[in-house]
Design a protein around this motif. Structure first.
Motif, PDB file in Angstrom:
ATOM      1  N   ALA A 297       0.837  -1.201   0.000  1.00  0.00           N
ATOM      2  CA  ALA A 297       0.000   0.000   0.000  1.00  0.00           C
ATOM      3  C   ALA A 297       0.870   1.249   0.000  1.00  0.00           C
ATOM      4  CB  ALA A 297      -0.915   0.006   1.223  1.00  0.00           C
ATOM      5  N   GLY A 298       0.425   2.256  -0.714  1.00  0.00           N
ATOM      6  CA  GLY A 298       1.060   3.562  -0.656  1.00  0.00           C
ATOM      7  C   GLY A 298       2.536   3.519  -0.969  1.00  0.00           C
ATOM      8  N   HIS A 299       3.344   4.076  -0.058  1.00  0.00           N
ATOM      9  CA  HIS A 299       4.786   4.195  -0.244  1.00  0.00           C
ATOM     10  C   HIS A 299       5.507   2.853  -0.205  1.00  0.00           C
ATOM     11  CE1 HIS A 299       6.233   8.191  -0.887  1.00  0.00           C
ATOM     12  NE2 HIS A 299       7.360   8.015  -0.230  1.00  0.00           N
ATOM     13  N   ALA A 300       4.844   1.821   0.271  1.00  0.00           N
ATOM     14  CA  ALA A 300       5.472   0.498   0.276  1.00  0.00           C
ATOM     15  C   ALA A 300       5.615  -0.067  -1.129  1.00  0.00           C
ATOM     16  CB  ALA A 300       4.658  -0.465   1.143  1.00  0.00           C
ATOM     17  N   ALA A 301       4.896   0.513  -2.100  1.00  0.00           N
ATOM     18  CA  ALA A 301       4.861  -0.054  -3.451  1.00  0.00           C
ATOM     19  C   ALA A 301       6.246  -0.139  -4.077  1.00  0.00           C
ATOM     20  CB  ALA A 301       3.925   0.772  -4.332  1.00  0.00           C
ATOM     21  N   GLY A 302       6.986   0.963  -4.069  1.00  0.00           N
ATOM     22  CA  GLY A 302       8.303   0.973  -4.689  1.00  0.00           C
ATOM     23  C   GLY A 302       9.257  -0.003  -4.039  1.00  0.00           C
ATOM     24  N   TYR A 303       9.136  -0.178  -2.736  1.00  0.00           N
ATOM     25  CA  TYR A 303      10.011  -1.112  -2.030  1.00  0.00           C
ATOM     26  C   TYR A 303       9.671  -2.560  -2.379  1.00  0.00           C
ATOM     27  CZ  TYR A 303      11.765   2.845   0.578  1.00  0.00           C
ATOM     28  OH  TYR A 303      12.365   4.039   0.912  1.00  0.00           O
ATOM     29  N   LEU A 304       8.374  -2.868  -2.509  1.00  0.00           N
ATOM     30  CA  LEU A 304       7.995  -4.222  -2.901  1.00  0.00           C
ATOM     31  C   LEU A 304       8.478  -4.528  -4.312  1.00  0.00           C
ATOM     32  CD1 LEU A 304       6.482  -6.884  -2.443  1.00  0.00           C
ATOM     33  CD2 LEU A 304       4.426  -5.745  -3.325  1.00  0.00           C
ATOM     34  N   VAL A 305       8.297  -3.597  -5.236  1.00  0.00           N
ATOM     35  CA  VAL A 305       8.724  -3.821  -6.615  1.00  0.00           C
ATOM     36  C   VAL A 305      10.236  -4.032  -6.674  1.00  0.00           C
ATOM     37  CG1 VAL A 305       8.915  -2.751  -8.897  1.00  0.00           C
ATOM     38  CG2 VAL A 305       6.763  -2.614  -7.628  1.00  0.00           C
ATOM     39  N   ALA A 306      10.985  -3.206  -5.953  1.00  0.00           N
ATOM     40  CA  ALA A 306      12.441  -3.371  -5.941  1.00  0.00           C
ATOM     41  C   ALA A 306      12.835  -4.720  -5.338  1.00  0.00           C
ATOM     42  CB  ALA A 306      13.089  -2.225  -5.166  1.00  0.00           C
ATOM     43  N   ALA A 307      12.125  -5.148  -4.295  1.00  0.00           N
ATOM     44  CA  ALA A 307      12.418  -6.450  -3.684  1.00  0.00           C
ATOM     45  C   ALA A 307      12.112  -7.586  -4.657  1.00  0.00           C
ATOM     46  CB  ALA A 307      11.623  -6.623  -2.402  1.00  0.00           C
ATOM     47  N   ALA A 308      11.042  -7.438  -5.431  1.00  0.00           N
ATOM     48  CA  ALA A 308      10.709  -8.472  -6.410  1.00  0.00           C
ATOM     49  C   ALA A 308      11.789  -8.575  -7.484  1.00  0.00           C
ATOM     50  CB  ALA A 308       9.355  -8.169  -7.051  1.00  0.00           C
ATOM     51  N   ARG A 309      12.461  -7.477  -7.777  1.00  0.00           N
ATOM     52  CA  ARG A 309      13.577  -7.518  -8.730  1.00  0.00           C
ATOM     53  C   ARG A 309      14.784  -8.236  -8.114  1.00  0.00           C
ATOM     54  NH1 ARG A 309      13.174  -5.956 -13.256  1.00  0.00           N
ATOM     55  NH2 ARG A 309      11.743  -4.382 -14.034  1.00  0.00           N
ATOM     56  N   ARG A 310      15.070  -7.941  -6.849  1.00  0.00           N
ATOM     57  CA  ARG A 310      16.221  -8.565  -6.194  1.00  0.00           C
ATOM     58  C   ARG A 310      15.981 -10.035  -5.898  1.00  0.00           C
ATOM     59  NH1 ARG A 310      15.599  -3.945  -3.149  1.00  0.00           N
ATOM     60  NH2 ARG A 310      15.000  -5.146  -1.294  1.00  0.00           N
ATOM     61  N   HIS A 311      14.706 -10.422  -5.757  1.00  0.00           N
ATOM     62  CA  HIS A 311      14.341 -11.797  -5.390  1.00  0.00           C
ATOM     63  C   HIS A 311      13.348 -12.314  -6.430  1.00  0.00           C
ATOM     64  CE1 HIS A 311      16.182 -11.189  -1.376  1.00  0.00           C
ATOM     65  NE2 HIS A 311      15.704  -9.969  -1.505  1.00  0.00           N
ATOM     66  N   PRO A 312      13.814 -12.644  -7.610  1.00  0.00           N
ATOM     67  CA  PRO A 312      12.907 -12.916  -8.734  1.00  0.00           C
ATOM     68  C   PRO A 312      12.004 -14.125  -8.560  1.00  0.00           C
ATOM     69  CG  PRO A 312      15.185 -13.403  -9.329  1.00  0.00           C
ATOM     70  CD  PRO A 312      15.239 -12.693  -8.013  1.00  0.00           C
ATOM     71  N   LYS A 313      12.278 -14.995  -7.603  1.00  0.00           N
ATOM     72  CA  LYS A 313      11.425 -16.163  -7.402  1.00  0.00           C
ATOM     73  C   LYS A 313      10.521 -16.028  -6.175  1.00  0.00           C
ATOM     74  CE  LYS A 313      14.689 -19.336  -9.631  1.00  0.00           C
ATOM     75  NZ  LYS A 313      15.494 -20.572  -9.491  1.00  0.00           N
ATOM     76  N   ALA A 314      10.520 -14.846  -5.572  1.00  0.00           N
ATOM     77  CA  ALA A 314       9.789 -14.687  -4.309  1.00  0.00           C
ATOM     78  C   ALA A 314       8.290 -14.512  -4.501  1.00  0.00           C
ATOM     79  CB  ALA A 314      10.346 -13.504  -3.520  1.00  0.00           C
ATOM     80  N   PHE A 315       7.857 -13.877  -5.621  1.00  0.00           N
ATOM     81  CA  PHE A 315       6.447 -13.525  -5.798  1.00  0.00           C
ATOM     82  C   PHE A 315       5.942 -13.980  -7.169  1.00  0.00           C
ATOM     83  CE2 PHE A 315       8.445 -10.276  -3.134  1.00  0.00           C
ATOM     84  CZ  PHE A 315       7.650 -10.339  -1.996  1.00  0.00           C
ATOM     85  N   GLU A 316       4.749 -14.545  -7.181  1.00  0.00           N
ATOM     86  CA  GLU A 316       4.120 -14.895  -8.457  1.00  0.00           C
ATOM     87  C   GLU A 316       3.461 -13.683  -9.103  1.00  0.00           C
ATOM     88  OE1 GLU A 316       1.507 -18.221  -8.402  1.00  0.00           O
ATOM     89  OE2 GLU A 316       2.915 -19.480  -7.264  1.00  0.00           O
ATOM     90  N   ARG A 317       2.898 -12.806  -8.302  1.00  0.00           N
ATOM     91  CA  ARG A 317       2.339 -11.563  -8.823  1.00  0.00           C
ATOM     92  C   ARG A 317       2.348 -10.510  -7.738  1.00  0.00           C
ATOM     93  NH1 ARG A 317      -3.859 -10.694  -8.928  1.00  0.00           N
ATOM     94  NH2 ARG A 317      -4.690 -12.117  -7.357  1.00  0.00           N
TER      95      ARG A 317
END
Length: 286
Positions: free
Chosen positions: A102-122
């Protein structure tokens, strides 16, 4: 639906960061990240987690420097929050069927998904923002923001300034102005709960960092859009119909960028809290 508590003992920026998490629901694992704001804590995600809980086992942590608890003093800057998510994903690696921010957490989640490419399906971004309140409201006054942050962080004076700006009447006005879409939903009980969040030990430091742009994950719109390149999981952006004009324009620019799917939902800047059933429905069908 039962809520259990899980405590993660993380190390962030070389310091121990005890991280309480709610665990809600059964099914595939999901990570739900609350917003970063003066009044944010993991409780704001509970109703959404309950709405999703028949299909997902939702892990909902507090961010370091935020939450309805005494807060560990850390260098509050983007690098610290990126490191926090790395530590969280090491301690609770999933993999996650879905990551919701939510909110400002969005950019951090997206960056984490880049660093951890197998962590999230969507990924699902609810009312995503990248620019703090003062940079949004006063984009031509950036030279003042570090001074304001230092003033709020200062001993004695800082606590006095902070208390002046987080009184219940001010919290209520802020929530009615841009956090909730329906002023009738901003009840006295809700304002009291939000005020309690702000009064936690060391609470002013997270607020000072967030409000002045010190936790902005990027410096401008172009850098934000650049986060959404090839290699990300499918990403859904939930765009509240009554988001404030400037924040809404950033959400519209992200959707127009073409790397995400945009879906309108009711609400303003905290639709996951105000309209959790509608947000859950959009997540299930988006």
């Amino acid at each position: 639906m039962e809520t259990t508590r899980k405590n993660l003992d993380l190390i962030v920026a070389g310091r121990p960061v005890p991280t309480p998490c709610d665990v809600i629901g059964t099914g595939r694992d999901a990570l739900l990240l609350p917003a970063l704001s003066t009044i944010s804590d993991r409780a704001e995600m509970r109703d959404l987690a309950h709405a999703l809980g028949s299909a997902y086992r939702c892990l909902v942590p507090d961010w370091p420097g935020f939450g309805a608890r005494p807060r560990t003093r850390l260098p509050l800057e983007p690098g610290t929050l990126h490191a926090f998510l790395d530590a969280l994903l090491a301690a609770a690696p999933g993999p996650y069927a879905i990551g919701i921010a939510a909110g400002h957490a969005a950019g951090y989640l997206v960056a984490a998904a880049r660093r951890h490419p197998k962590a999230f399906e969507r990924l699902v971004l609810v009312a995503p923002t990248w620019r703090g309140p003062l940079p949004t409201a006063m984009p031509n006054r950036a030279h003042w923001f570090p001074r304001i942050r230092r003033a709020v962080e200062a001993p004695v004076l800082g606590d006095a300034l902070y208390r002046l700006n987080i009184s219940p009447p001010i919290i209520g006005r802020m929530m009615r102005a841009h956090v909730y879409a329906d002023p009738a939903h901003v009840t006295p009980a809700l304002v009291r709960a939000k005020h309690a969040v702000t009064r936690q030990r060391n609470g002013r430091f997270g607020t000072a960092a967030f409000v002045t742009g010190g936790l902005d994950p990027v410096g401008d719109r172009t850098a934000f859009l650049d986060l959404f390149g090839d290699g990300l999981p499918p990403t859904l952006v939930l765009r509240p119909e009554k988001a404030p004009r400037r924040s809404g324009a950033e959400m519209d620019a992200l959707i127009a960028h073409g790397r995400v799917t945009g879906v309108p939902i009711p609400g303003a800047l905290s639709p996951h809290e105000e309209f959790p059933s509608a947000v859950a429905a959009a997540i299930r069908t988006g």
